[in-house]
Write an enzyme that holds these catalytic residues in place. Structure first.
Site, PDB file in Angstrom:
ATOM      1  N   TYR A 111      41.641  35.422  40.764  1.00  0.00           N
ATOM      2  CA  TYR A 111      42.921  34.795  40.689  1.00  0.00           C
ATOM      3  C   TYR A 111      43.911  35.680  41.552  1.00  0.00           C
ATOM      4  O   TYR A 111      43.805  36.897  41.718  1.00  0.00           O
ATOM      5  CB  TYR A 111      43.349  34.793  39.285  1.00  0.00           C
ATOM      6  CG  TYR A 111      42.678  33.778  38.470  1.00  0.00           C
ATOM      7  CD1 TYR A 111      43.310  32.503  38.104  1.00  0.00           C
ATOM      8  CD2 TYR A 111      41.584  33.929  37.834  1.00  0.00           C
ATOM      9  CE1 TYR A 111      42.809  31.620  37.427  1.00  0.00           C
ATOM     10  CE2 TYR A 111      40.731  33.085  36.966  1.00  0.00           C
ATOM     11  CZ  TYR A 111      41.740  31.862  36.720  1.00  0.00           C
ATOM     12  OH  TYR A 111      40.910  31.113  35.892  1.00  0.00           O
ATOM     13  N   TYR A 150      33.846  34.429  36.584  1.00  0.00           N
ATOM     14  CA  TYR A 150      34.825  35.869  36.490  1.00  0.00           C
ATOM     15  C   TYR A 150      34.527  36.727  34.988  1.00  0.00           C
ATOM     16  O   TYR A 150      34.438  36.035  33.950  1.00  0.00           O
ATOM     17  CB  TYR A 150      36.294  36.014  36.873  1.00  0.00           C
ATOM     18  CG  TYR A 150      36.964  35.116  35.988  1.00  0.00           C
ATOM     19  CD1 TYR A 150      37.654  35.608  34.933  1.00  0.00           C
ATOM     20  CD2 TYR A 150      37.200  33.540  36.271  1.00  0.00           C
ATOM     21  CE1 TYR A 150      38.317  34.908  33.911  1.00  0.00           C
ATOM     22  CE2 TYR A 150      38.299  32.943  35.171  1.00  0.00           C
ATOM     23  CZ  TYR A 150      38.758  33.609  33.955  1.00  0.00           C
ATOM     24  OH  TYR A 150      39.561  32.870  33.108  1.00  0.00           O
ATOM     25  N   ARG A 160      33.190  34.117  32.298  1.00  0.00           N
ATOM     26  CA  ARG A 160      33.785  32.985  32.317  1.00  0.00           C
ATOM     27  C   ARG A 160      33.222  31.926  33.207  1.00  0.00           C
ATOM     28  O   ARG A 160      33.234  32.518  34.164  1.00  0.00           O
ATOM     29  CB  ARG A 160      35.363  32.876  32.183  1.00  0.00           C
ATOM     30  CG  ARG A 160      36.061  33.891  31.518  1.00  0.00           C
ATOM     31  CD  ARG A 160      36.158  33.455  29.940  1.00  0.00           C
ATOM     32  NE  ARG A 160      36.128  32.081  29.674  1.00  0.00           N
ATOM     33  CZ  ARG A 160      37.119  30.951  29.735  1.00  0.00           C
ATOM     34  NH1 ARG A 160      38.377  31.273  30.181  1.00  0.00           N
ATOM     35  NH2 ARG A 160      36.795  29.896  29.439  1.00  0.00           N
ATOM     36  N   HIS A 165      42.253  25.508  34.983  1.00  0.00           N
ATOM     37  CA  HIS A 165      43.429  25.293  34.075  1.00  0.00           C
ATOM     38  C   HIS A 165      44.209  24.246  34.376  1.00  0.00           C
ATOM     39  O   HIS A 165      44.653  23.900  35.470  1.00  0.00           O
ATOM     40  CB  HIS A 165      43.992  26.535  34.203  1.00  0.00           C
ATOM     41  CG  HIS A 165      43.215  27.830  33.729  1.00  0.00           C
ATOM     42  ND1 HIS A 165      43.270  28.240  32.482  1.00  0.00           N
ATOM     43  CD2 HIS A 165      42.390  28.656  34.330  1.00  0.00           C
ATOM     44  CE1 HIS A 165      42.584  29.326  32.190  1.00  0.00           C
ATOM     45  NE2 HIS A 165      42.171  29.675  33.635  1.00  0.00           N
TER      46      HIS A 165
END
Ligand SMILES: [Fe+2]
Lengths: 240, 193
Positions: A111, A150, A160, A165
């Site tokens: 991210y 990740y 994950r 999202h």
């Protein structure tokens, strides 16, 4: 006027049986942050039944292409995907003008965020975030690349699975909605602490994109589809 | 159809999504009417530890108690300089901060809603949002507010009332303090959602 269940408002409390557990083993912060005291029932008034209409003018929305940091720059690395779906209420009526915020990791699982400590590369051509608005039929779509998995480094240790999202502004404070949507067929889905925090099998499947249909409309990108049902306009409560 | 399944906001909500969202008193180049206030507080977890990177969102009427929303019969008179929604992200010590106006009261089904603003908390560890309402200390109608009345325990009810905090005053705005204690001693009351 002491009960939260008020038929005339069209809103009922979420049914815990078809939502994610509030406290999940191996998700330590759920045990230090979820209130110990039972939640209090309260009547719904205008403050709950209204919401930030016109927020798209305040926040800004766009035709979203996360696979390009800028139109003249090269595309981000990764598998190109086209994500689409509809936003509707509990009666299936489309919710037009819903603002959707989207954020995701790049194809390596990284991210753009100061708190991301994963040792994976950033992609200068991938921004990984943006806002759009649903059309008159409640539809949304955006281009992106498939996010990578990740590791959760802080709490316990797990990987994950790839996910995107979503944060959605429906018509009122009652149906402000935030979630994560997963990809079908990912082995890591079997062990994800959050996804498997939804005990109801049917409800859990609604957190996963629908698999690409056999006839693929776009030869350049793999399509993924996910509809959202925002709370509201149901005359009787959801059956347990 | 069942409502979609909620999931946590996680740790990586883009910082840019909160930029410029904590000041509700400027809208379309205009300044909000009414008494400007600075509402701030800490979001704490069990043991009084600060929560970092927590998202707090608020929703409230303008200084005259009007929502710019079709369901409000007075919608047409809503203050064009005010936007009723805001968002802030907690810092390393768990602080959130908003600049807004003291909300006005309004009538709802024959009852007065006294000045209040709705708050929601999104954070790591919360698979669902937490919702509550902040009230203001001076208002005499607090005694009969529908939502405040639903918290029967007096000690818990008192935690829904922001405290006047002169040390937080800034130019033209009175400081108010409202901590969100998610769990533990002095826990904030949250509502069924
Ligand atoms: Fe994530």
């Amino acid at each position: 006027m002491k009960t939260a269940v008020q038929p005339h408002t069209g809103y009922w409390p979420y049914n815990d049986q078809t939502q994610m557990d509030r406290q999940i083993p191996r998700y330590p912060r759920s045990f230090t942050r979820v209130p110990a005291h039972p939640l209090t029932e309260r009547p719904l008034t205008l403050t709950e039944l209204t919401g930030p209409a016109g927020i798209e003018n305040r926040l800004g929305v766009e035709a979203l292409d996360l696979s390009h940091a800028a139109p003249e720059e090269p595309r981000a690395l990764g598998q190109l995907i086209l994500v689409s779906g509809r936003v509707m209420d509990e009666d299936g009526s489309p919710i037009a003008g819903a603002v959707i915020e989207i954020w995701q990791a790049n194809s390596c699982g990284k991210y753009i965020h100061e708190l991301d400590r994963f040792d994976a590369p950033l992609d200068p051509n991938f921004t990984g975030q943006g806002r759009l608005i649903t059309d008159f039929e409640g539809r949304y779509q955006f281009l992106s690349v498939k996010p990578g998995a990740y590791p959760v480094i802080e709490s316990g240790w797990w990987w994950r699975p790839p996910h995107i999202h979503f944060s959605i502004f429906g018509p009122s404070w009652m149906n402000r909605y935030v979630t994560q949507i997963f990809f079908p067929g990912e082995p890591l889905n079997q062990i994800d602490v959050l996804l498997n925090g939804v005990k109801d099998e049917e409800a859990r499947q609604t957190l996963i994109f629908e698999a690409p249909p056999p006839e693929m409309g776009d030869v350049q990108r793999i399509p993924f589809h996910r509809d959202f049902v925002l709370r509201g306009k149901r005359a009787t409560p959801e059956l347990p | 159809m069942n409502p979609s399944v909620y999931c946590t906001i996680g740790p990586f909500f883009p910082a840019e999504f909160s930029d410029g969202c904590s000041d509700l008193t400027r809208n379309n180049g205009k300044v909000a009417r009414g008494e400007h206030i600075l509402l701030s507080g800490r979001v704490l977890e069990e043991g009084g530890k600060p929560t970092v990177n927590t998202i707090v969102e608020i929703w409230q009427p303008d200084a005259n108690g009007i929502f710019r929303h079709a369901l409000d019969p007075r919608c047409g008179q809503a203050d064009p300089g005010f936007f009723g929604w805001g968002r802030a992200r907690t810092d390393a010590d768990g602080w959130y901060r908003f600049r807004t106006v003291l909300p006005g009261s309004y009538e709802w089904e024959g009852n007065m809603r006294c000045p209040h603003l709705n708050m929601m908390v999104l954070a790591i560890g919360l698979t669902r949002r937490l919702v509550t309402t902040a009230f203001f200390p001076e208002d005499p109608t607090n005694a009969s507010d529908l939502v405040l009345d639903s918290v029967s325990d007096l000690a818990m009810r008192a935690r829904l009332i922001a405290k006047r905090d002169p040390s937080a005053d800034a130019a033209g705005a009175a400081g108010y303090r409202f901590d969100l204690i998610l769990r533990g001693a002095e826990e904030t009351p949250f509502f069924v959602d």
